[in-house]
Design a protein around this motif. Structure first.
Motif, short mmCIF file in Angstrom:
data_model
loop_
_atom_site.label_atom_id
_atom_site.label_comp_id
_atom_site.label_asym_id
_atom_site.label_seq_id
_atom_site.Cartn_x
_atom_site.Cartn_y
_atom_site.Cartn_z
N ASN A 70 0.83 -1.21 0.00
CA ASN A 70 0.00 0.00 0.00
C ASN A 70 0.86 1.26 0.00
OD1 ASN A 70 -2.76 -1.01 0.12
ND2 ASN A 70 -2.12 -1.90 2.06
N LYS A 71 1.85 1.26 0.89
CA LYS A 71 2.68 2.48 0.99
C LYS A 71 3.65 2.56 -0.18
CE LYS A 71 1.88 2.36 5.89
NZ LYS A 71 1.31 1.00 6.00
N THR A 72 4.11 1.42 -0.66
CA THR A 72 5.02 1.43 -1.82
C THR A 72 4.32 2.07 -3.02
OG1 THR A 72 5.55 -0.81 -1.07
CG2 THR A 72 6.65 -0.03 -3.06
N CYS B 112 11.67 -3.61 -0.53
CA CYS B 112 12.20 -4.87 0.04
C CYS B 112 11.09 -5.61 0.77
CB CYS B 112 13.27 -4.59 1.09
SG CYS B 112 14.70 -3.79 0.45
N GLU B 113 11.03 -6.88 0.56
CA GLU B 113 10.12 -7.69 1.36
C GLU B 113 10.80 -9.01 1.66
OE1 GLU B 113 7.24 -7.46 3.13
OE2 GLU B 113 7.77 -9.53 3.63
N ARG B 114 10.94 -9.28 2.93
CA ARG B 114 11.69 -10.48 3.32
C ARG B 114 10.90 -11.76 3.12
NH1 ARG B 114 13.96 -10.93 9.28
NH2 ARG B 114 11.78 -11.39 9.67
N ILE C 219 6.37 -15.19 0.31
CA ILE C 219 4.95 -15.28 -0.07
C ILE C 219 4.35 -13.87 -0.14
CG2 ILE C 219 2.70 -16.30 0.54
CD1 ILE C 219 4.63 -18.54 0.33
N ARG C 220 4.68 -13.08 0.85
CA ARG C 220 4.15 -11.71 0.86
C ARG C 220 4.75 -10.89 -0.28
NH1 ARG C 220 1.42 -10.14 5.28
NH2 ARG C 220 2.17 -8.00 5.14
N ALA C 221 5.97 -11.25 -0.66
CA ALA C 221 6.60 -10.55 -1.78
C ALA C 221 5.81 -10.78 -3.07
CB ALA C 221 8.04 -11.01 -1.94
N GLN D 77 14.01 -10.26 0.35
CA GLN D 77 15.17 -9.44 0.73
C GLN D 77 14.98 -8.87 2.13
OE1 GLN D 77 18.25 -8.34 -0.99
NE2 GLN D 77 18.53 -7.86 1.19
N ASP D 78 15.88 -9.25 3.01
CA ASP D 78 15.90 -8.65 4.35
C ASP D 78 16.55 -7.27 4.21
OD1 ASP D 78 16.56 -7.81 6.91
OD2 ASP D 78 16.89 -9.86 7.63
N PHE D 79 15.82 -6.25 4.57
CA PHE D 79 16.32 -4.88 4.44
C PHE D 79 17.63 -4.69 5.20
CE2 PHE D 79 16.35 -0.67 6.62
CZ PHE D 79 16.74 0.10 5.53
N LEU E 154 9.98 3.36 6.44
CA LEU E 154 10.11 2.18 7.30
C LEU E 154 8.77 1.89 7.96
CD1 LEU E 154 13.35 3.39 9.13
CD2 LEU E 154 13.21 2.20 6.93
N ASP E 155 8.21 0.77 7.61
CA ASP E 155 6.91 0.41 8.18
C ASP E 155 6.99 -1.04 8.64
OD1 ASP E 155 4.11 0.84 8.68
OD2 ASP E 155 3.63 -0.28 6.86
N PRO E 156 7.83 -1.29 9.62
CA PRO E 156 8.11 -2.68 9.99
C PRO E 156 6.93 -3.35 10.68
CG PRO E 156 9.20 -1.18 11.49
CD PRO E 156 8.56 -0.33 10.45
N ASP F 2 0.49 -7.21 10.01
CA ASP F 2 1.11 -6.45 8.96
C ASP F 2 0.11 -5.44 8.49
OD1 ASP F 2 3.48 -7.72 9.05
OD2 ASP F 2 2.74 -9.38 7.86
N ASP F 3 0.51 -4.23 8.60
CA ASP F 3 -0.42 -3.17 8.26
C ASP F 3 -0.45 -2.99 6.76
OD1 ASP F 3 -1.55 -0.72 7.83
OD2 ASP F 3 0.32 0.30 8.25
C1 LIG Z 1 3.66 -3.78 8.47
S1 LIG Z 1 4.02 -4.74 7.10
C2 LIG Z 1 4.26 -3.56 5.85
C3 LIG Z 1 2.99 -3.04 5.25
C4 LIG Z 1 3.26 -2.21 4.04
N1 LIG Z 1 4.16 -1.12 4.33
C5 LIG Z 1 2.00 -1.64 3.42
O1 LIG Z 1 1.68 -0.50 3.67
O2 LIG Z 1 1.33 -2.36 2.67
C6 LIG Z 1 5.64 -5.26 7.45
C7 LIG Z 1 6.26 -6.12 6.36
O3 LIG Z 1 7.66 -6.14 6.58
C8 LIG Z 1 8.16 -7.40 6.28
N2 LIG Z 1 9.47 -7.49 6.97
C9 LIG Z 1 9.70 -7.75 8.28
N3 LIG Z 1 11.01 -7.69 8.53
C10 LIG Z 1 11.62 -7.35 7.38
C11 LIG Z 1 12.98 -7.13 7.03
N4 LIG Z 1 13.97 -7.24 7.91
N5 LIG Z 1 13.25 -6.81 5.75
C12 LIG Z 1 12.27 -6.70 4.83
N6 LIG Z 1 10.96 -6.93 5.11
C13 LIG Z 1 10.65 -7.24 6.38
C14 LIG Z 1 7.09 -8.34 6.77
O4 LIG Z 1 7.20 -9.60 6.12
C15 LIG Z 1 5.84 -7.57 6.37
O5 LIG Z 1 5.41 -7.95 5.10
#
Ligand SMILES: C[S@@+](CC[C@H](N)C(=O)[O-])C[C@H]1O[C@@H](n2cnc3c(N)ncnc32)[C@H](O)[C@@H]1O
Length: 560
Positions: A250-252, A274-276, A279-281, A303-305, A323-325, A559-560
């Motif tokens: 959403n934010k991307t 980046c999305e670690r 499946i969510r990626a 990808q782990d940020f 950053l929206d962890p 996950d928001d």
């Molecule tokens: C709160 S959600 C993000 C929601 C997103 N920003 C949106 O608005 O749609 C957090 C996401 O960060 C991912 N995530 C968690 N740790 C991460 C890391 N170290 N590197 C990259 N992605 C990570 C999770 O898998 C999850 O999909």
């Protein structure tokens, strides 16, 4: 006593699968207690909870009885004071003992509430509470929802514009001037006053089958969730923008929309997402495609940020990061929330989660919509609760918040290391200061922030709509977080710089937090003040992440 624990679980929404309270309880196959008894207890306690909250708080039992969580205290106080048969547990049971020891005090506080409300008898009080609950239901039935939460729709500027949207798919909607008016206008359209391109429609209208939705012209996104990209205010001159934790996107896609709607949009602007989680990626990739933003956004799947090397040539032009962890998700609301449960606050002397100084605000009312149902018809929606806050298990909650905060801080500190970065936003859909103001202060006091000159983005320096948004950071939490670190920033300035949203308000948002950090690349970083309390070593902080790198383990939240 399983009745109270099971009722408490239901109220904390653990294992919520959607649907009404009744369906959720009666549909649960593994209950030890009678579903009828659980339903009656939960429904009655919720009805009385605004009164019982006060009774529990005034009687101080949460301070004295470590076995009791706020939810358990509420349920037990209900039965002790109001149930004909009293507490449904043997007299020697620890839960019964924990509440019965305080019978006189609880009854006295309850009587005070009754007298304060000018009810001569318990029957009169009961009649009033029942009537209030019935009124609330009637009102809810009339407008289709209890706490009015509109459906927020972001018009995707990559594919269309708000003007075109109004003359095409929103053409048969009636423009309203406030959310209050929208409440009674089923085909109303409210143009948001803070976020460009955001509109609200009545929650009774389902656009998920609409062609505009399937064409990626509109995106369902809570108003609060639009704050981070808007606050970051990416400009083509910022070069590469990183969305560190991007799925579902959403934010991307909002970042891409902001960039693409700028006149000078061109050559350099790009978003790296980046999305670690692999499946969510995939969902992220789908969303980017649907939003028509494939040319602006590059997805780094799996990808782990924190494993990106900020010194790599690839990231030399990264000027801004969003950053929206993962977080506890405590601000998320379901679309068909039922009655509001008023939970007593934890006493200020409750044990802190760790050696860190955080504790929950002593006097703040915590209102938990109970129970929350999931919204399942929108795969890309960010409001898809998958787990629940363990409100009924304070110890677990504290540990979890502590772990999440360590992980969140690590993400912020990593972002601070990108050499050309001058702007960062940090957000959560959490209501807890541990994940919000505290993380901000810990980040500001880190070695890397001080070496590189990262500061809080003050309110006066924020984009127009965010400057005008009146709900700001928690002043008490800011002050507390800054204890011993006052030289960093004034607590009032910090609180004013932080932005909060609260669920259940007239503003129609979920609970949310966002703060911005800025850095002047030409300014010499301030001299580092060497008071030991003031400087939290970045390295030490980084080690605070969950030891287990497993995805589920690490974030264990929404996950928001
Ligand atoms: C709160 S959600 C993000 C929601 C997103 N920003 C949106 O608005 O749609 C957090 C996401 O960060 C991912 N995530 C968690 N740790 C991460 C890391 N170290 N590197 C990259 N992605 C990570 C999770 O898998 C999850 O999909």
């Amino acid at each position: 006593m399983s009745l109270y624990y099971e009722a408490s679980d239901i109220l904390a929404n653990v294992e919520a699968k959607g649907g009404s309270l009744k369906n959720r309880i009666f549909g649960k196959k593994d209950l030890k207690s009678s579903p009828g008894a659980i339903f009656a207890l939960v429904a009655e306690t919720t009805k009385w909870s605004s009164v019982l909250k006060e009774v529990v708080e005034k009687s101080d039992i949460l301070k004295l009885e470590k076995k009791l969580t706020p939810t358990l205290a509420l349920l037990l106080a209900h039965d002790l004071i109001l149930a004909k048969k009293g507490v449904a547990a043997p007299k020697s049971h620890p839960l019964n003992l924990a509440i019965s020891r305080h019978k006189a005090r609880l009854n006295a506080e309850f009587t005070k509430c009754r007298i304060k409300g000018r009810f001569a008898t318990l029957d009169a009080f009961r009649t009033h509470i029942n009537a209030a609950a019935a009124d609330e239901s009637a009102e809810a039935a009339a407008d289709g929802t209890k706490a009015f939460h509109p459906r927020w729709v972001r018009v995707n500027a990559v594919r269309t514009s708000i003007e075109k949207a109004q003359s095409t798919f929103f053409a048969d909607f009636t423009k309203v001037s406030s959310l209050k008016e929208l409440r009674t206008t089923p085909r109303g359209l409210y143009l948001d006053e803070h976020i460009p391109g955001l509109v609200a429609i009545h929650p009774g209208i389902d656009l998920s089958k609409h062609a505009a939705y399937h064409a990626g012209e509109i995106i369902f996104q809570d108003k609060a969730s639009c704050f981070p990209a808007y606050l970051l205010d990416p400009q083509p001159k910022d070069g590469q923008v990183i969305d560190a934790c991007a799925a579902p996107g959403n934010k991307t896609t909002h970042l891409a929309a902001i960039l693409s709607s700028q006149k000078s949009y061109g050559l350099k602007a790009s978003v790296t997402a980046c999305e670690r989680n692999p499946i969510r990626a995939q969902t992220l990739e789908k969303m980017v495609k649907l939003a028509g933003a494939g040319k602006i956004i590059t997805v780094k799947a799996s990808q782990d940020f924190t494993k990106l090397d900020p010194r790599s040539q690839e990231f030399a032009d990264v000027g801004a990061l969003l950053l929206d962890p993962s977080c506890s998700g405590s601000g998320i609301i379901g679309r068909d929330d039922t009655a509001v449960l008023h939970l007593p606050s934890l006493p200020s002397s409750a044990p802190a989660p760790s050696s860190k100084k955080r504790k929950r605000k002593a006097n703040a009312a915590i209102e938990v919509p109970a129970p929350i149902a999931t919204e399942t018809n929108d795969e890309l929606s960010e409001e898809t609760p998958q787990a629940a806050e363990l409100e009924n298990d304070e110890e677990k909650l504290k540990t979890r918040l502590n772990n999440l905060a360590g992980f969140q801080l690590k993400i912020v500190l990593h972002a601070f290391a990108f050499p050309a970065a001058t702007k960062v936003t940090y957000s959560t859909c959490s209501i807890h200061a541990e994940e919000n103001e505290n993380v901000v202060v810990r980040a500001l006091s880190s070695k890397i922030a001080r070496e590189r000159g990262w500061k809080i983005m003050r309110r006066e320096d924020q984009v127009d709509g965010m400057k005008r948004w009146s709900r700001r950071g928690d002043p008490e939490a800011s002050k507390e977080a800054l204890q011993g670190k006052e030289s960093l920033v004034d607590a009032k300035i910090l609180a004013d710089a932080c932005i909060r949203c609260e669920r259940g308000t007239d503003e129609g948002t979920m609970g949310f937090f966002v703060a911005g950090f800025v850095r002047d690349p030409d300014a010499d970083p301030e001299e580092v003040i060497t008071d030991a309390e003031t400087i939290e070593a970045a390295d030490g902080e980084e080690n605070n992440e969950d030891e287990d790198d497993d995805d589920e383990e690490e974030w264990g939240g929404f996950d928001d």
